[in-house]
Design an enzyme around this catalytic site. Structure first.
Site, PDB file in Angstrom:
ATOM      1  N   ALA A   1       5.857  88.868 -38.470  1.00 43.37           N
ATOM      2  CA  ALA A   1       7.177  88.983 -37.815  1.00 43.37           C
ATOM      3  C   ALA A   1       7.084  89.503 -36.384  1.00 43.37           C
ATOM      4  O   ALA A   1       7.721  88.958 -35.481  1.00 43.37           O
ATOM      5  CB  ALA A   1       8.086  89.880 -38.649  1.00 43.37           C
TER       6      ALA A   1
ATOM      7  N   ASN B   1      -1.804  93.570 -48.420  1.00 45.47           N
ATOM      8  CA  ASN B   1      -2.528  93.339 -49.676  1.00 45.47           C
ATOM      9  C   ASN B   1      -4.022  93.596 -49.486  1.00 45.47           C
ATOM     10  O   ASN B   1      -4.664  94.254 -50.289  1.00 45.47           O
ATOM     11  CB  ASN B   1      -2.292  91.914 -50.172  1.00 45.47           C
TER      12      ASN B   1
ATOM     13  N   LYS C   1       6.434  97.834 -54.045  1.00 50.30           N
ATOM     14  CA  LYS C   1       5.436  97.113 -54.836  1.00 50.30           C
ATOM     15  C   LYS C   1       4.574  96.245 -53.928  1.00 50.30           C
ATOM     16  O   LYS C   1       5.082  95.570 -53.036  1.00 50.30           O
ATOM     17  CB  LYS C   1       6.139  96.219 -55.861  1.00 50.30           C
TER      18      LYS C   1
ATOM     19  N   GLY D   1      15.985  92.598 -42.018  1.00 58.76           N
ATOM     20  CA  GLY D   1      14.797  93.434 -41.861  1.00 58.76           C
ATOM     21  C   GLY D   1      14.017  92.966 -40.643  1.00 58.76           C
ATOM     22  O   GLY D   1      14.563  92.334 -39.729  1.00 58.76           O
TER      23      GLY D   1
ATOM     24  N   LYS E   1       9.025  85.763 -49.277  1.00 60.90           N
ATOM     25  CA  LYS E   1       7.704  85.579 -49.873  1.00 60.90           C
ATOM     26  C   LYS E   1       7.603  86.504 -51.067  1.00 60.90           C
ATOM     27  O   LYS E   1       7.899  87.683 -50.972  1.00 60.90           O
ATOM     28  CB  LYS E   1       6.611  85.899 -48.860  1.00 60.90           C
TER      29      LYS E   1
ATOM     30  N   LYS F   1      -1.223  83.290 -52.196  1.00 62.39           N
ATOM     31  CA  LYS F   1      -2.151  83.782 -51.164  1.00 62.39           C
ATOM     32  C   LYS F   1      -2.329  85.299 -51.247  1.00 62.39           C
ATOM     33  O   LYS F   1      -3.378  85.823 -50.876  1.00 62.39           O
ATOM     34  CB  LYS F   1      -1.678  83.378 -49.778  1.00 62.39           C
TER      35      LYS F   1
ATOM     36  N   GLY G   1      13.828  89.094 -40.839  1.00 63.48           N
ATOM     37  CA  GLY G   1      15.187  88.586 -40.667  1.00 63.48           C
ATOM     38  C   GLY G   1      15.650  88.718 -39.222  1.00 63.48           C
ATOM     39  O   GLY G   1      16.266  87.797 -38.668  1.00 63.48           O
TER      40      GLY G   1
END
Ligand code: NAG
Ligand code: NAG
Length: 350
Positions: free
Chosen positions: A154, A271, A297, A13, A121, A205, A16
């Site tokens: 990233a 988040n 999610k 991804g 994560k 976190k 990655g």
């Protein structure tokens, strides 16, 4: 492990691919590693062409990291058994819901003395609440597992903008090998021994970032957010001490995986963004996941569910008012304004 170590990157991804650039460049100029790096790619068709074929001819992951060249010694492989065959180092960097199935396909083929490093994560759910991803991989493959976590967005890493990161690895020799594999001038690595602490920081976190997003949604300012970060960090430390079997020291929280990752997540990051929208729109977490994340999610609320299970079981909900408030606001209809009350009444010592 002798001779040049073979490396396989499991996942391709955004993160990655950014890591593949670093690993590809480092292995090409070191005699410690085999220069050929295999990267397992979930095969998909892009405008009628296979993604692996595009990566292997154009050396660019046009879907997940467009605009960045991958080194030519990074070879995309769609078959996980072939990709991981004979690897001495397995770098796990993929969405955690794929882990179980992939490990099942790998388990009869991985070297017994291979080292795994998880950059994933997130957490999984276990019968007693949260479960670390590295533990799942270790159980399935029976290999030594380390982790890498830090304030590492990233796209910024791919642009070679300076950042720090943390490797958690119990074996110092292996920690140094992994550091040699992944460190660059602009991706500075510290190795610590507390791997579970490093990994749990990366999960907890996200709960704190949801709280930071609530404050943004309620139009509070930077002072309030700093308080959320500080109180959140204290709960992270207390929870790690409760949950991890090995030693947990506050020094690890001063590494990139701790305070630095927490700060970036509370200012940027999905988040925080979704939690702000939760306040401003009044929609549920599920609705916002559909609208803002294509149904993926959101990690913070999900982690709060698992953490809350652990706290309930140990009768410690009262000791973690911030974690508990995030869960109750997201899922039990507790009013968002209570989050501020929870900050006002937070115990001075945990
Ligand atoms: C993946 O590779 C292995 C080993 O080469 C082979 O046995 C297997 O059939 C391949 N799987 C698929 C789906 O092609
Ligand atoms: C670390 O790994 C090395 C090499 O694989 C091994 O020889 C050594 O015993 C390990 N050290 C510890 C403390 O486990």
């Amino acid at each position: 492990m002798s001779g040049r170590k073979k490396v396989c990157i499991v996942g391709s991804g955004n993160w990655g691919s950014a890591v593949a650039i670093i690993i590809g460049k480092n292995t090409a100029k070191s005699n410690q590693f085999d220069p050929i790096v295999k990267m397992w790619v979930y095969e998909e068709m892009i405008n009628g062409r296979k993604l692996t074929e595009i990566i292997n001819t154009e050396h660019e992951n046009v879907k997940y990291l467009p605009g960045h060249k991958l080194p030519e010694n990074v070879i995309a492989v769609p078959n996980i058994t072939e990709a991981s065959d004979g690897a001495d180092i397995l770098v796990f960097v993929l969405p955690h819901q794929f882990i179980g199935r992939l490990c099942d396909q790998m388990k009869d083929h991985v070297k017994r003395d291979a080292i795994g490093i998880s950059l994933i994560k997130g957490i999984d759910e276990g019968p007693d609440g949260l479960k670390l991803i590295s533990h799942i991989i270790r159980e399935k493959l029976d290999i030594e597992m380390c982790v890498l976590m830090g304030a590492n967005i990233a796209s910024e890493v791919a642009d070679e903008k300076f950042c720090e990161t943390t490797i958690g690895c119990k074996n110092k020799t292996h920690g140094q090998i992994l550091k040699d594999l992944m460190q660059t001038t602009n991706f500075r690595i510290t190795v610590v021994e507390e791997c579970d602490t490093v990994e749990i920081c990366g999960a907890l976190k996200n709960i704190v970032a949801v709280g930071a997003g609530f404050c943004d949604g309620l139009s509070y300012g930077d002072n309030t957010k700093a308080a959320v970060i500080r109180l959140g960090l204290m709960e992270m430390l207390a929870f790690a001490k409760l949950f991890c079997k090995g030693p947990v020291t506050s020094a690890t929280f001063l590494e990139s995986c701790g305070v630095a990752d927490l700060v970036t997540t509370c200012y940027g990051g999905r988040n925080r963004r979704v939690a702000e929208a939760f306040v401003k729109t009044g929609k549920s977490v599920e609705e916002l996941e559909k609208e803002m994340l294509n149904g993926q999610k959101l990690q913070g609320p999900q982690t709060s569910v698992e953490v809350y299970k652990v706290l309930k079981q140990k009768n410690l909900v009262d000791k973690f008012p911030l974690f508990a408030a995030v869960f109750q606001i997201c899922y039990e209809g507790r009013p968002v304004r209570d989050f501020i009350t929870c900050l006002q009444n937070h115990p001075e010592h945990l």
